[in-house]
Design a protein around this motif. Sequence first.
Motif, PDB file in Angstrom:
ATOM      1  N   THR A  23      -0.536  -7.387   4.882  1.00  0.00           N
ATOM      2  CA  THR A  23       0.777  -7.353   4.645  1.00  0.00           C
ATOM      3  C   THR A  23       1.472  -6.887   3.591  1.00  0.00           C
ATOM      4  N   ALA A  24       1.307  -7.634   2.611  1.00  0.00           N
ATOM      5  CA  ALA A  24       1.827  -7.689   1.279  1.00  0.00           C
ATOM      6  C   ALA A  24       1.418  -6.320   0.746  1.00  0.00           C
ATOM      7  N   ALA A  25       0.286  -5.927   0.634  1.00  0.00           N
ATOM      8  CA  ALA A  25      -0.365  -4.531   0.132  1.00  0.00           C
ATOM      9  C   ALA A  25       0.589  -3.452   0.940  1.00  0.00           C
ATOM     10  N   SER A  26       0.481  -3.259   2.184  1.00  0.00           N
ATOM     11  CA  SER A  26       1.185  -2.154   2.765  1.00  0.00           C
ATOM     12  C   SER A  26       2.645  -2.200   2.388  1.00  0.00           C
ATOM     13  N   ALA A  27       3.333  -3.477   2.272  1.00  0.00           N
ATOM     14  CA  ALA A  27       4.846  -3.454   2.168  1.00  0.00           C
ATOM     15  C   ALA A  27       4.950  -2.918   0.517  1.00  0.00           C
ATOM     16  N   CYS A  28       3.966  -3.228  -0.243  1.00  0.00           N
ATOM     17  CA  CYS A  28       4.289  -2.714  -1.629  1.00  0.00           C
ATOM     18  C   CYS A  28       4.277  -1.192  -1.545  1.00  0.00           C
ATOM     19  N   ALA A  29       3.086  -0.589  -0.653  1.00  0.00           N
ATOM     20  CA  ALA A  29       3.038   0.796  -0.718  1.00  0.00           C
ATOM     21  C   ALA A  29       4.155   1.603  -0.302  1.00  0.00           C
ATOM     22  N   PHE A  30       5.067   0.790   0.786  1.00  0.00           N
ATOM     23  CA  PHE A  30       6.089   1.347   1.139  1.00  0.00           C
ATOM     24  C   PHE A  30       7.466   1.228   0.179  1.00  0.00           C
ATOM     25  N   THR A  31       7.392   0.340  -0.809  1.00  0.00           N
ATOM     26  CA  THR A  31       8.667   0.142  -1.555  1.00  0.00           C
ATOM     27  C   THR A  31       8.380   1.174  -2.718  1.00  0.00           C
ATOM     28  N   HIS A  32       7.418   1.403  -3.112  1.00  0.00           N
ATOM     29  CA  HIS A  32       7.012   2.394  -4.371  1.00  0.00           C
ATOM     30  C   HIS A  32       7.279   3.802  -3.851  1.00  0.00           C
ATOM     31  N   TYR A  33       7.428   4.122  -2.523  1.00  0.00           N
ATOM     32  CA  TYR A  33       7.701   5.635  -2.175  1.00  0.00           C
ATOM     33  C   TYR A  33       9.168   5.874  -2.451  1.00  0.00           C
ATOM     34  N   GLN A  34       9.443   6.796  -3.308  1.00  0.00           N
ATOM     35  CA  GLN A  34      11.053   7.415  -3.380  1.00  0.00           C
ATOM     36  C   GLN A  34      10.816   8.835  -3.372  1.00  0.00           C
TER      37      GLN A  34
END
Length: 43
Positions: A23-34
Amino acid sequence: MRNIMSKVFLFTVTVLLFLASITAASACAFTHYQPELPESLRK
Protein backbone atom coordinates in the motif's frame (compact mmCIF):
# COMPACT_ATOMS: atom_id res chain seq x y z
CA MET A 1 -1.36 -24.64 22.22
CA ARG A 2 0.95 -21.72 22.86
CA ASN A 3 3.19 -22.72 19.95
CA ILE A 4 0.24 -22.72 17.53
CA MET A 5 -0.92 -19.29 18.71
CA SER A 6 2.60 -17.96 18.29
CA LYS A 7 2.77 -19.22 14.70
CA VAL A 8 -0.66 -17.76 13.89
CA PHE A 9 0.38 -14.41 15.35
CA LEU A 10 3.64 -14.43 13.38
CA PHE A 11 1.81 -15.27 10.16
CA THR A 12 -0.75 -12.50 10.74
CA VAL A 13 1.94 -9.92 11.42
CA THR A 14 3.88 -10.99 8.32
CA VAL A 15 0.83 -10.70 6.07
CA LEU A 16 -0.15 -7.31 7.50
CA LEU A 17 3.38 -5.94 7.06
CA PHE A 18 3.42 -7.21 3.48
CA LEU A 19 0.10 -5.51 2.73
CA ALA A 20 1.26 -2.29 4.38
CA SER A 21 4.42 -2.19 2.28
CA ILE A 22 2.44 -2.77 -0.93
CA THR A 23 0.00 0.00 0.00
CA ALA A 24 2.79 2.44 0.86
CA ALA A 25 4.67 1.68 -2.36
CA SER A 26 1.61 2.25 -4.53
CA ALA A 27 0.74 5.49 -2.71
CA CYS A 28 4.26 6.82 -3.25
CA ALA A 29 4.07 6.11 -6.98
CA PHE A 30 0.87 8.15 -7.28
CA THR A 31 2.17 11.14 -5.31
CA HIS A 32 5.28 11.49 -7.46
CA TYR A 33 3.21 11.76 -10.63
CA GLN A 34 2.99 15.37 -11.74
CA PRO A 35 1.15 16.07 -14.98
CA GLU A 36 2.47 18.77 -17.25
CA LEU A 37 1.05 22.20 -16.50
CA PRO A 38 -1.06 23.70 -19.32
CA GLU A 39 0.14 26.94 -20.90
CA SER A 40 -2.97 28.82 -19.75
CA LEU A 41 -2.16 28.13 -16.10
CA ARG A 42 1.52 29.09 -16.28
CA LYS A 43 0.82 32.84 -16.40
